[in-house]
Design a protein around this motif. Structure first.
Motif, PDB file in Angstrom:
ATOM      1  N   HIS A  50      48.429 -53.313  70.227  1.00 27.16           N
ATOM      2  CA  HIS A  50      48.942 -52.559  69.093  1.00 27.16           C
ATOM      3  C   HIS A  50      48.008 -51.474  68.587  1.00 27.16           C
ATOM      4  O   HIS A  50      48.277 -50.831  67.582  1.00 27.16           O
ATOM      5  N   ALA A  59      57.629 -48.399  64.894  1.00 27.70           N
ATOM      6  CA  ALA A  59      57.252 -49.430  65.856  1.00 27.70           C
ATOM      7  C   ALA A  59      57.639 -50.794  65.318  1.00 27.70           C
ATOM      8  O   ALA A  59      58.010 -50.951  64.173  1.00 27.70           O
ATOM      9  N   CYS A  60      57.554 -51.814  66.159  1.00 23.79           N
ATOM     10  CA  CYS A  60      57.704 -53.181  65.688  1.00 23.79           C
ATOM     11  C   CYS A  60      56.723 -54.052  66.449  1.00 23.79           C
ATOM     12  O   CYS A  60      56.278 -53.698  67.537  1.00 23.79           O
ATOM     13  N   SER A 206      62.828 -49.950  62.420  1.00 25.72           N
ATOM     14  CA  SER A 206      62.243 -49.570  63.705  1.00 25.72           C
ATOM     15  C   SER A 206      63.252 -48.742  64.480  1.00 25.72           C
ATOM     16  O   SER A 206      64.446 -49.002  64.445  1.00 25.72           O
ATOM     17  N   CYS A 210      59.517 -50.704  71.191  1.00 22.78           N
ATOM     18  CA  CYS A 210      58.203 -50.920  70.592  1.00 22.78           C
ATOM     19  C   CYS A 210      57.047 -50.457  71.460  1.00 22.78           C
ATOM     20  O   CYS A 210      56.025 -50.000  70.945  1.00 22.78           O
TER      21      CYS A 210
END
Length: 382
Positions: A50, A59-60, A206, A210
């Motif tokens: 991340h 994003a998630c 989101s 991702c």
């Protein structure tokens, strides 16, 4: 206090794991169940590196989202755990995504993430923790059937419905899954977030996949599979070679812009031929199809597949998440499934899902679905 999750024990004796992504929806689910008296445990999955996404909007399952989930759990007053699923996610979702694109498909990684990570691995973890159910913030509904099984249904709000991404859920998984937001719309969910004092009440939804920054799929594929992207020809459906491309991963079926062609007529990508490294283009009418062979069918309907006769089973089929279901027939022959649309659809792409319902409206039951194996074009490609 009533048991809103339709579980046998009263809430105070019922443990529920909530998959908390750090967004508004799953945080509200955790807060609702805590208020109803359930023994709630929040779990957030770290799915990928991340570092680059900590401050990226849309994003998630990244750094900021983990922080938001932890803070929401503190506000609600529930235990919260972060589990490192990066290696599982890479193998089950990211690598398959890249391989599918290189084979000329347009995959949906969210379907595989739900199937392989959230509703398989995370569900097993929830059971290990003694949970009676796993609840998520998806906008779908789960309802009991007379025989004790549970059925999956579209959400009440068709604009928020996420059933297209959950068609691969199995009956065994549905028995343990609960979706408390199925009857709400986003406005109501955000109002509840404010009522619960959640700091993320106005957090944006989101948007991107991702692990694909700014939606540039080709960048991710070239990084994961260096040297695998091959240049080739852009070919008209009539066989004419119109130009060259840098790799089929830069194109999707239905695409019109960015082809780099000047031929005096609007052209669309109608097929991706990975074997010959070809991008096939043609007029809009070349996108139309009615016959859709499926693979990996997940069947949730009551009618046994072997009982579907040659006339087919009437269903409503959805070939894109952004399109409504439309009337179709499901056919089953010698272990193979196919869908016949009553009206042609444009831009049906291999690798996408075809999801089947018992009707076209909100709250329709999900009968299952499969991956579009190929499309039978009404206009033949070269």
């Amino acid at each position: 206090m009533p048991n809103s999750l339709d579980l046998p024990s009263e809430p105070s004796k019922t443990r529920v794991v909530v998959a908390m992504s750090g967004g508004v929806d799953s945080s509200v689910v955790a807060a609702l169940l805590k208020r109803e008296g359930y023994d709630v445990v929040g779990i957030t999955l770290q799915l990928y590196d991340h570092g680059a996404a900590v401050h990226r909007r849309g994003a998630c399952c990244a750094g900021q989202d983990i922080h938001d989930a932890r803070r929401a759990a503190e506000t609600i007053g529930i235990p919260h755990y972060v589990l490192d699923y990066e290696s599982r996610f890479r193998e089950a979702v990211i690598d398959r995504f890249a391989e599918s694109y290189l084979s000329g498909e347009t995959p949906i990684p969210c379907v595989e993430c739900n199937r392989s990570i959230k509703f398989r691995d995370l569900l097993a973890t929830a059971v290990d923790l003694g949970a009676d159910a796993l609840a998520t913030g998806h906008y779908v509904a789960s309802r009991a059937l007379p025989d004790g099984r549970r059925a999956l249904h579209r959400a009440a709000d068709p604009e928020r419905d996420q059933s297209y991404f959950l068609y691969a859920t199995t009956p065994e998984q549905l028995s343990l899954l609960r979706f408390p937001l199925g009857e709400l719309d986003k406005r109501e969910t955000r109002a509840l977030a404010r009522e619960f004092g959640l700091a993320i009440a106005d957090k944006a939804d989101s948007q991107d996949i991702c692990f694909v920054p700014q939606g540039r799929y080709s960048d991710v594929i070239e990084r994961l599979k260096p040297g695998a992207v091959q240049a080739g020809e852009i070919v008209h459906v009539d066989g004419r070679v119109l130009g060259e491309h840098r790799g089929i991963v830069h194109y999707t079926v239905g695409q019109r812009r960015g082809l780099g062609l000047s031929v005096g007529e609007p052209l669309f990508v109608v097929a991706l031929d990975a074997e010959r490294a070809r991008v096939v283009v043609g007029p809009r009418e070349a996108l139309a199809t009615r016959i859709i062979p499926l693979r990996d069918l997940n069947w949730l309907g009551d009618t046994p597949l072997d009982a579907i006769g040659p006339e087919g089973l009437e269903v409503a089929a959805r070939v894109r998440s952004t399109r409504p279901p439309q009337p179709a027939l499901l056919r089953w022959s010698e272990g193979a499934a196919g869908v016949e649309l009553l009206r042609p659809e444009d831009g049906v792409s291999p690798g996408q899902a075809c999801v089947l319902y018992d009707g076209e409206g909100p709250r329709a039951r999900v009968l299952g679905g499969g991956v579009i194996a190929r499309r039978e074009a009404l206009v033949a490609a070269a």
